[in-house]
Structure formats: structure tokens, C-alpha cells
Write a protein that holds these residues in place. Sequence first.
Motif, PDB file in Angstrom:
ATOM      1  N   HIS A 110       0.763  -1.105  -0.221  1.00  0.00           N
ATOM      2  CA  HIS A 110      -0.039   0.125   0.091  1.00  0.00           C
ATOM      3  C   HIS A 110       0.822   1.286  -0.078  1.00  0.00           C
ATOM      4  O   HIS A 110       0.649   2.070  -0.643  1.00  0.00           O
ATOM      5  CB  HIS A 110      -0.938  -0.039   1.194  1.00  0.00           C
ATOM      6  N   HIS A 167       1.553   4.406  -2.647  1.00  0.00           N
ATOM      7  CA  HIS A 167       1.677   5.944  -2.530  1.00  0.00           C
ATOM      8  C   HIS A 167       2.985   6.398  -3.212  1.00  0.00           C
ATOM      9  O   HIS A 167       3.078   7.423  -3.945  1.00  0.00           O
ATOM     10  CB  HIS A 167       1.693   6.235  -1.094  1.00  0.00           C
ATOM     11  N   ASP A 212      -4.750   7.414  -1.713  1.00  0.00           N
ATOM     12  CA  ASP A 212      -5.629   6.651  -0.995  1.00  0.00           C
ATOM     13  C   ASP A 212      -6.911   6.305  -1.808  1.00  0.00           C
ATOM     14  O   ASP A 212      -7.398   7.405  -2.228  1.00  0.00           O
ATOM     15  CB  ASP A 212      -6.069   6.818   0.600  1.00  0.00           C
ATOM     16  N   PRO A 268      -1.034   9.632   5.052  1.00  0.00           N
ATOM     17  CA  PRO A 268      -1.096   8.622   6.261  1.00  0.00           C
ATOM     18  C   PRO A 268      -2.130   7.432   5.950  1.00  0.00           C
ATOM     19  O   PRO A 268      -3.027   7.625   5.277  1.00  0.00           O
ATOM     20  CB  PRO A 268      -1.512   9.557   7.315  1.00  0.00           C
ATOM     21  N   SER A 269      -1.711   6.292   6.546  1.00  0.00           N
ATOM     22  CA  SER A 269      -2.756   5.148   6.196  1.00  0.00           C
ATOM     23  C   SER A 269      -2.863   4.597   7.496  1.00  0.00           C
ATOM     24  O   SER A 269      -2.279   4.361   8.336  1.00  0.00           O
ATOM     25  CB  SER A 269      -1.869   4.258   5.449  1.00  0.00           C
TER      26      SER A 269
HETATM   27 ZN   LIG Z   1      -2.439   5.266   2.395  1.00  0.00          ZN
END
Ligand SMILES: [Zn+2]
Length: 342
Positions: A136, A140, A146, A208-209
Motif C-alpha cells: 500500500h 503511494h 488513498d 497517512p494510512s
Molecule cells: Zn494510504
Amino acid sequence: MRKKKRVLSFSAALLSLTLLLSSTPVFAAVSTYGSWPSRYQTMYVDTSSTLTVPYSSGAAKWYNATNYKVSTSLTGTVGSYNYRAFNVTETDVDWDGITEHFVYNGEIWKEIVNINTYYTSMSRYTSAIKTALVAHEVGHSLGLLDSSVVETTSIMHPYTFNSAETATVRPMNPSASDISVVNGLYPTSSSFMKKSASGQEDGYYIHPSWAVYYANENELAEAADLVVRGTVTSEAGSKFTRGDYKSYATLSAVQATQVLKGGLKDGEQIMVSQMGGTDGSVKVFVDETTHLQKDQEVVLFLRKRADNTYSPINGDDGVYLDTKIGVKNIATKRLIDLNSMI
Ligand SMILES: [Zn+2]
């Protein structure tokens, strides 16, 4: 205790609203912000990382499936490379992974991938889940944003676990759609290569995830240290550790008119910190983070930070505006029935 029961009591109404809204998802391909000038890249991984295998296996999910050929290379001097991956340990944030890209003159100059070992050292993060989390973040770093929360087939789904922390909500591999978007960014005919993050202001962009998805306000309230209704009394500038761009935050003072959960009295003031800000020369922008403005009436679901500020849970997920037509999430515009919380 009484307050907590009240918070819980509005779950049914909220859950039905959530189900109603989530029953009509609109699927779309994942969005992009730009691309590297070449589809051959090397991501340098810190030798001392405990996650060297997930870093290489996560990157390989793109290498093996798409035109984007990111190799990984271990190094003891990761800081000297523009495309780099290393672990961090941050205990009072909601993200388990974070990627920063740096834009200068409309071009991508740096990509920094961080996995937060505060989360990934928890037993529920199996090696397969850690690898998917890296994939993931590498998504990015190659130019993807996202996805929306309803995109449950995209590896760019912004959350790792459900609120019970029992199951992952993000797929383990890039979807056919993800692959086709990446191939569009990195065509094999290099003459068609876009070399840009055009239209983006110079600065750092933070993606941010989030570790946990809270499906409704009841779940947010459960996770929050403080749930407060109040007024933004001032915009209070930036706070940062210079050079650590994910630490850059914008502060707002909020006076509580009603404390719905947590140890605060009505009328007291708190300092709210939201990701993104400036040190006076470098600007830091953060996905899904809308800074509060003076005089806004808000309802906030907050996590207490080590520096005694409070941050909205999962960025804009924890921020609601109290408007004439009701209390609504700042990003989704979803309305909540605050009266059933009170
Ligand atoms: Zn993310």
C-alpha cells in the motif's frame, strides 16, 4: 459511566445510516498525484529494519504485476537516498504506515516510506498483512492516492483493520484496476512518460494510512479519549520538529461547550493539533486533513497526544461541523444525530 452509556446508545441509528449509505457505493479507479520520471526505480531500505522482508515482498507486488519496476536495495545509510524506506515507532498516532513525497517545480524529488512498528509489532499484524501494508505504501510512493473507503478491492484502501481489529479491510494485492492505473502512469513506451506532479505547490505531501477503520460515530466515540462539542476560538499556528515532516501540525484552540466523553469540563479549552503545517519555509500538506477555522462550531472525536494536544481520530474522520442543517462530517458531509448522544 453514565456519559459512556449515552455515547453508546446512539449506535443503532448511526449504524442504520451507515448501512444505508454504504449500500450504494460508487466504485472508481484509484486517483494519482504524479509519477517518477522513469519506471525503473530503486527503493533503499534501512538494513537495520526488522521489516526488510516485507519491504522487498511488498514492493515486488508492483514489480511483478505492473510496468513500474521498483527494486529494493538494503543500505546502512538510508538517509542519503531520495527514495527510501525505514521503520518508525510512534505510539500516539493513528497511522500504521505513512508515505511522504516531496515536490519541487512540479516534479517528484523524494519518496519516503515509513512503517510504524508501534502497530506492526502487534500480533495481529501477520507477515502477510505487513507485506500488504508495505505494498500500500509503495503504491503511494509510485504516485497513487488513498482510495475512497468504499473501494474495498483496491490495495489503496486507506484502512488496515476493522474496528474490532479482528479482520483486515484492505486487500492483500493490487487489484486489476490498480494495475491498470499504474500501467497508465508508467507506459512501456518511455516517450509517453509523464514527468510531473504538475499543479502541485512545492512542499512535502503526506499520505497517512490508518490502522483501524471506525465505521460510525459510536465506534469513533469508543476509540476516542475525548469527544467534545465546542467552538474554535483561535487558529494557533504550527508545531513541528524541523525536518520531520510528518510531525508538522497546525494548532487550533477549541473551547468545549459540551463534553460528551472524557475528562474535561464544559467551558474548558483544549489545543487541537492536525497534521500538516509549515516551519516558515517548508510547507507540509496532508491528505484528508482539513484544518479548523476560527469561529467554527465543531464536534470532535479526539485522541490525546503525548504533548497534551488532542488530534482528531484518523484525520478528518474525527471532525464534524455543527451547522444550521445539523452536525456533519467535514469530509463526507455525513450527518449525525447528536441529540441521541446527549
Ligand atoms: Zn494510504
